[in-house]
Scaffold this active site. Structure first.
Site, PDB file in Angstrom:
ATOM      1  N   ASP A   1     -43.152  -5.613  23.168  1.00  0.00           N
ATOM      2  CA  ASP A   1     -43.733  -4.491  22.452  1.00  0.00           C
ATOM      3  C   ASP A   1     -43.440  -4.705  20.973  1.00  0.00           C
ATOM      4  O   ASP A   1     -42.283  -4.855  20.577  1.00  0.00           O
ATOM      5  CB  ASP A   1     -43.069  -3.192  22.953  1.00  0.00           C
ATOM      6  CG  ASP A   1     -43.994  -2.006  22.885  1.00  0.00           C
ATOM      7  OD1 ASP A   1     -44.601  -1.812  21.822  1.00  0.00           O
ATOM      8  OD2 ASP A   1     -44.093  -1.271  23.884  1.00  0.00           O
TER       9      ASP A   1
ATOM     10  N   HIS B   1     -45.924   4.861  29.885  1.00  0.00           N
ATOM     11  CA  HIS B   1     -44.754   5.701  29.640  1.00  0.00           C
ATOM     12  C   HIS B   1     -45.054   6.944  28.804  1.00  0.00           C
ATOM     13  O   HIS B   1     -44.147   7.721  28.526  1.00  0.00           O
ATOM     14  CB  HIS B   1     -43.682   4.848  28.960  1.00  0.00           C
ATOM     15  CG  HIS B   1     -44.135   4.362  27.607  1.00  0.00           C
ATOM     16  ND1 HIS B   1     -45.156   3.451  27.441  1.00  0.00           N
ATOM     17  CD2 HIS B   1     -43.731   4.686  26.359  1.00  0.00           C
ATOM     18  CE1 HIS B   1     -45.348   3.238  26.155  1.00  0.00           C
ATOM     19  NE2 HIS B   1     -44.503   3.961  25.477  1.00  0.00           N
ATOM     20  N   ASP B   2     -46.295   7.099  28.354  1.00  0.00           N
ATOM     21  CA  ASP B   2     -46.660   8.276  27.565  1.00  0.00           C
ATOM     22  C   ASP B   2     -47.500   9.277  28.358  1.00  0.00           C
ATOM     23  O   ASP B   2     -47.826  10.351  27.845  1.00  0.00           O
ATOM     24  CB  ASP B   2     -47.494   7.853  26.336  1.00  0.00           C
ATOM     25  CG  ASP B   2     -46.707   6.997  25.366  1.00  0.00           C
ATOM     26  OD1 ASP B   2     -45.482   7.182  25.266  1.00  0.00           O
ATOM     27  OD2 ASP B   2     -47.335   6.133  24.715  1.00  0.00           O
TER      28      ASP B   2
ATOM     29  N   GLU C   1     -52.606  -1.177  21.392  1.00  0.00           N
ATOM     30  CA  GLU C   1     -52.592   0.188  21.931  1.00  0.00           C
ATOM     31  C   GLU C   1     -53.503   1.050  21.067  1.00  0.00           C
ATOM     32  O   GLU C   1     -53.238   1.235  19.868  1.00  0.00           O
ATOM     33  CB  GLU C   1     -51.181   0.788  21.927  1.00  0.00           C
ATOM     34  CG  GLU C   1     -51.155   2.143  22.624  1.00  0.00           C
ATOM     35  CD  GLU C   1     -50.127   3.133  22.102  1.00  0.00           C
ATOM     36  OE1 GLU C   1     -49.829   4.096  22.818  1.00  0.00           O
ATOM     37  OE2 GLU C   1     -49.637   2.959  20.973  1.00  0.00           O
TER      38      GLU C   1
ATOM     39  N   ASP D   1     -47.961  -1.555  19.221  1.00  0.00           N
ATOM     40  CA  ASP D   1     -47.889  -0.101  19.226  1.00  0.00           C
ATOM     41  C   ASP D   1     -48.830   0.495  18.180  1.00  0.00           C
ATOM     42  O   ASP D   1     -48.897   0.011  17.051  1.00  0.00           O
ATOM     43  CB  ASP D   1     -46.431   0.300  18.921  1.00  0.00           C
ATOM     44  CG  ASP D   1     -46.159   1.766  19.185  1.00  0.00           C
ATOM     45  OD1 ASP D   1     -46.353   2.208  20.335  1.00  0.00           O
ATOM     46  OD2 ASP D   1     -45.750   2.475  18.239  1.00  0.00           O
TER      47      ASP D   1
HETATM   48  O1  ISL Z   1     -52.325  10.230  19.912  1.00  0.00           O
HETATM   49  C1  ISL Z   1     -52.008  10.093  21.058  1.00  0.00           C
HETATM   50  C2  ISL Z   1     -53.034  10.151  22.128  1.00  0.00           C
HETATM   51  O2  ISL Z   1     -54.233  10.614  21.612  1.00  0.00           O
HETATM   52  C3  ISL Z   1     -50.597   9.891  21.429  1.00  0.00           C
HETATM   53  O3  ISL Z   1     -50.577   9.700  22.782  1.00  0.00           O
HETATM   54  C4  ISL Z   1     -49.929   8.730  20.663  1.00  0.00           C
HETATM   55  O4  ISL Z   1     -50.796   8.115  19.835  1.00  0.00           O
HETATM   56  C5  ISL Z   1     -49.353   7.714  21.559  1.00  0.00           C
HETATM   57  O5  ISL Z   1     -48.408   8.360  22.361  1.00  0.00           O
HETATM   58  C6  ISL Z   1     -48.707   6.576  20.770  1.00  0.00           C
HETATM   59  O6  ISL Z   1     -47.743   5.961  21.570  1.00  0.00           O
HETATM   60  C7  ISL Z   1     -46.923   4.938  21.097  1.00  0.00           C
HETATM   61  O7  ISL Z   1     -46.320   5.183  19.844  1.00  0.00           O
HETATM   62  C8  ISL Z   1     -45.341   6.216  19.766  1.00  0.00           C
HETATM   63  C9  ISL Z   1     -44.334   6.181  20.921  1.00  0.00           C
HETATM   64  O8  ISL Z   1     -43.630   7.393  20.962  1.00  0.00           O
HETATM   65  C10 ISL Z   1     -45.017   5.963  22.251  1.00  0.00           C
HETATM   66  O9  ISL Z   1     -44.076   5.870  23.275  1.00  0.00           O
HETATM   67  C11 ISL Z   1     -45.824   4.702  22.106  1.00  0.00           C
HETATM   68  O10 ISL Z   1     -46.408   4.285  23.315  1.00  0.00           O
HETATM   69  C12 ISL Z   1     -44.634   6.041  18.461  1.00  0.00           C
HETATM   70  O11 ISL Z   1     -44.163   4.722  18.354  1.00  0.00           O
END
Ligand code: ISL
Length: 530
Positions: free
Chosen positions: A99, A325-326, A264, A201
Site C-alpha cells: 500500500d 477495509h473501508d 484506489e 491510496d
Molecule cells: O470518499 C470516500 C468514498 O467516497 C471514502 O471512502 C474515502 O475516500 C476512502 O475511504 C479513502 O480510503 C483510503 O484513504 C484513507 C484511509 O483512511 C482508508 O483506510 C484508505 O483506504 C486515508 O488514507
C-alpha cells in the site's frame, strides 16, 4: 488475446495486517504472522497479496498516516521480517503488493515537522499552506473526509494547512517537483527489494485546484449524511493535472520488469476509466468498486457490467472488488446466503478480482463495544454508521480462545460465532463458504474461459442473471439466483446436454435439463456443454 500477465489472470487477496495473524501475543497482527499464514493463501488459491500499510506510524488512521515510507513499524516487525515474508511469498509463487500512501503523511513525518517549523523552511512548500480567508477563517469550504473543515490552523506560523483526512494527515503538495522526486524514490526503495506492485491510496486526490476554489453544494445532501457529503468534491480532487503525476509514477514502475500499479479511486464510471491514463500510461488497474456500491439486483448488475465493459479504454483490463477495509462486509450487505452467490459472481466476471480477508469465511459485521472503537472517523462522527472497525476484526483460524489469531487480547473482538466460523473448522466442511471460495479459485485458474475469456450477458430478469464466458473451445455458462425463491431458467441455444461444473450449494442436486436449469433459492451454478 496474448498470454495474460500475472495481474490479469491472478486473484488479489487483501490483508489488513493488524488483523491477519499475531506472532508475538500483543493482540495485533504482524509480518511474521503473515509469513506463517502464506501456506494458507497458497492452499486457498490466491495469486497475490495486497497488504495495507505496515510503515512506522502514530496509527491515528491505523497506518494510513505514515511517518517513514522506507521502514516497518515495530508493531509489525522489522525490515528483516518483511524480507523474509517476501521471500517466502515468492517461493510459493505469491506476488506481494504494498500500500503506497502518497497523498498525505503523518503530521509526525520529519518532512512535516520541518515544513511546520517556519514559513521559510525549505520544506514549507512540500505541504499545502494557505493564508486565512479575509474574515480570518479557513481558506475555503473544503471538508475533511472524516468530518469538519479540511483546514487546520497553525498558530506559530499563522497559516492553515490542508488535510483531506485527519488533521494528523497533512496533504503533500504534489505540484512540487521535489515531493514527486522523493516519493518516486520511495517506490524504487520497495521495488528494489522485490515488491511486485502498489495499491495507491486515494490516487485521485493527489492534485488540488491551483486556485483553491470553493466546492459546490451537494443538492442530495441530507442532515444525517457524513460531513464530507455536504459539498461535491469538484475542486479538491480528480483534477486533470493528476494524470501527468500518475504517468510519472507508472514510468518508475516500468523501470522494473513485471510490476503493477493499482489506483484506489471512488469516482463515477466515466471519471474512473480516465485513470487507465492516455495510451494506458496510468494505473494498470483503477479499482472498480461498483459491486460494493450497487444494489443487489440482476438488472442493475447487468447494466453495471455492460456499462463498465463499454467504458473501458481499448486494451484496458477490467477488475472487480467485493469488499475492503473501508466498507461494510459483503455478508452484512446482502446476507450470508447471497454472499455465496456474490463469491461466484466475483470469481467468474471478466477481469482481476480482489478478495478481502475474512470474506472467505463469511465474516459479517462484528459489533464493537463503545470502549473498543478505534476508527477515528467513527469517533469524529459517531452514530452515523461510518465506523470501519466492524469490517476490520481479526481473522479467525481455529476454535481456540484467541481464534488462532493471538495468544493475547485481540485489538478488536472476534465474531460471536468464531468457534464455528474459522478456517480449521470450515476447511473440514466440504459445504462451507471457505470450500466454495477454494473451489471457485481453483476453477478460475484452470479454465481459460474464466481467466481470459470473453463475457456476454444472456439474460438479466428479476432475480436471475445468466452469462457466458468463452475462450476458444472452453465455454461456460454462469446462472445466478439473486433471490430467495426457486427459479427456472432457459438455457441458450438448441437443446443439448449440460454438465454441472459447480453449484454454490456444493452438491450435485441441481436439476438440469437439455433446455433449462432449476435454480434453488440463493443458488448460483456454473455449467458447461456436454
Ligand atoms: O470518499 C470516500 C468514498 O467516497 C471514502 O471512502 C474515502 O475516500 C476512502 O475511504 C479513502 O480510503 C483510503 O484513504 C484513507 C484511509 O483512511 C482508508 O483506510 C484508505 O483506504 C486515508 O488514507
Amino acid at each position: 488475446m496474448s498470454e495474460p500477465l500475472w495481474w490479469q489472470s491472478g486473484v488479489v487477496y487483501q490483508i489488513y495486517p493488524r488483523s491477519f495473524q499475531d506472532s508475538d501475543g500483543d493482540g495485533i497482527g504482524d509480518l511474521a504472522g503473515i509469513r506463517a499464514r502464506l501456506d494458507y493463501l497458497h492452499w486457498l488459491g490466491a495469486d497475490a497479496i495486497w497488504i495495507s500499510p505496515i510503515y512506522p506510524s502514530p496509527m491515528a488512521d491505523t497506518g494510513y498516516d505514515v511517518a517513514d515510507y522506507c521502514a516497518i513499524d515495530p508493531v509489525f516487525g522489522s525490515l528483516d521480517d518483511f524480507d523474509a515474508m517476501l521471500a517466502r511469498a515468492h517461493d510459493l509463487g505469491l506476488r506481494v503488493i504494498l500500500d503506497f500512501v502518497p497523498n498525505h503523511t503523518s503530521d509526525q513525518h520529519p518532512w512535516f515537522r520541518e515544513s511546520r517549523s517556519s514559513r521559510h523552511n525549505p520544506k514549507r512548500d512540500w505541504y499545502i499552506w494557505r493564508d486565512p480567508a479575509p474574515d480570518g477563517g479557513a481558506p475555503n469550504n473544503w471538508r475533511s473526509n472524516f468530518g469538519g473543515s479540511g483546514w487546520q490552523w497553525d498558530e506559530p506560523t499563522g497559516q492553515y494547512y490542508y488535510h483531506a483526512f485527519l488533521k494528523e494527515q497533512p496533504d503533500l503538495n504534489w505540484r512540487n517537483p521535489a515531493v514527486r522526486a522523493a516519493m518516486y524514490d520511495v517506490l524504487r526503495f520497495w521495488l528494489g527489494r522485490g515488491v511486485d506492485g502498489f495499491r495507491v491510496d486515494v490516487i485521485w486526490h493527489l492534485i488540488k485546484d491551483d486556485e483553491f476554489r470553493d466546492n459546490p453544494a451537494n443538492p442530495d445532501y441530507r442532515p444525517d449524511d457524513p460531513d464530507i457529503r455536504e459539498f461535491l468534491q469538484v475542486w479538491s480532487c480528480d483534477r486533470p493535472e493528476v494524470h501527468a503525476v500518475i504517468a510519472e509514477m507508472r514510468e518508475v514502475i516500468d523501470e522494473y520488469a513485471d510490476r503493477m500499479l493499482i489506483g484506489e479511486i471512488y469516482l463515477p464510471l466515466e471519471r474512473l476509466v480516465t485513470y487507465y491514463g492516455e495510451n494506458l500510461a496510468g494505473a494498470h488497474l483503477p479499482f472498480n468498486f461498483q459491486l460494493i456500491e450497487s444494489d443487489w439486483n440482476a438488472r442493475r448488475i447487468h447494466r453495471m457490467i455492460r456499462e463498465y465493459e463499454a467504458a473501458l479504454p481499448a486494451g484496458g483490463w477490467p477488475n472487480w472488488v467485493l469488499g475492503n477495509h473501508d466498507q461494510p462486509r459483503i455478508a452484512r450487505r446482502i446476507g450470508a446466503d447471497q454472499a455465496r452467490v456474490a463469491a461466484m459472481l466475483l470469481l467468474t466476471l471478466r477481469g482481476t478480482p480482489t478478495l478481502y480477508y475474512g470474506d472467505e469465511i463469511g465474516l459479517e459485521r462484528v459489533p464493537i463495544p463503545p470502549d473498543r472503537v478505534h476508527d477515528p472517523w467513527e469517533k469524529n462522527e459517531p452514530g452515523l454508521g461510518v465506523g470501519r472497525d466492524p469490517s476490520r476484526t481479526p481473522m479467525q483460524w481455529e476454535a481456540a480462545d484467541g481464534a488462532g489469531f493471538t495468544t493475547g487480547r485481540p485489538w478488536l473482538p472476534f465474531s460471536g460465532d468464531h468457534r464455528e466460523r474459522n478456517v480449521a473448522v470450515m476447511r473440514q466442511d466440504p459445504g462451507s463458504m471457505l470450500s466454495l471460495y477454494r473451489r471457485l479459485l481453483d476453477l478460475r485458474r484452470s479454465r481459460a474461459a474464466l481467466t481470459a475469456g470473453s463475457y456476454r450477458t444472456l439474460e438479466a430478469e428479476g432475480h436471475t442473471l445468466l452469462f457466458e464466458r468463452h475462450d476458444g473451445d472452453d465455454e461456460l455458462i454462469v446462472a445466478l439466483n439473486l433471490g430467495r425463491e426457486p427459479h427456472r431458467l432457459a438455457l441458450p441455444g438448441e437443446p443439448r446436454p449440460w454438465k454441472l461444473v459447480l453449484s454454490t450449494h456444493l452438491d450435485e442436486a441441481t436439476r438440469i435439463e437439455r433446455h433449462q436449469v432449476d435454480l434453488r433459492p440463493n443458488e448460483g451454478v456454473i455449467l458447461q456443454p456436454g
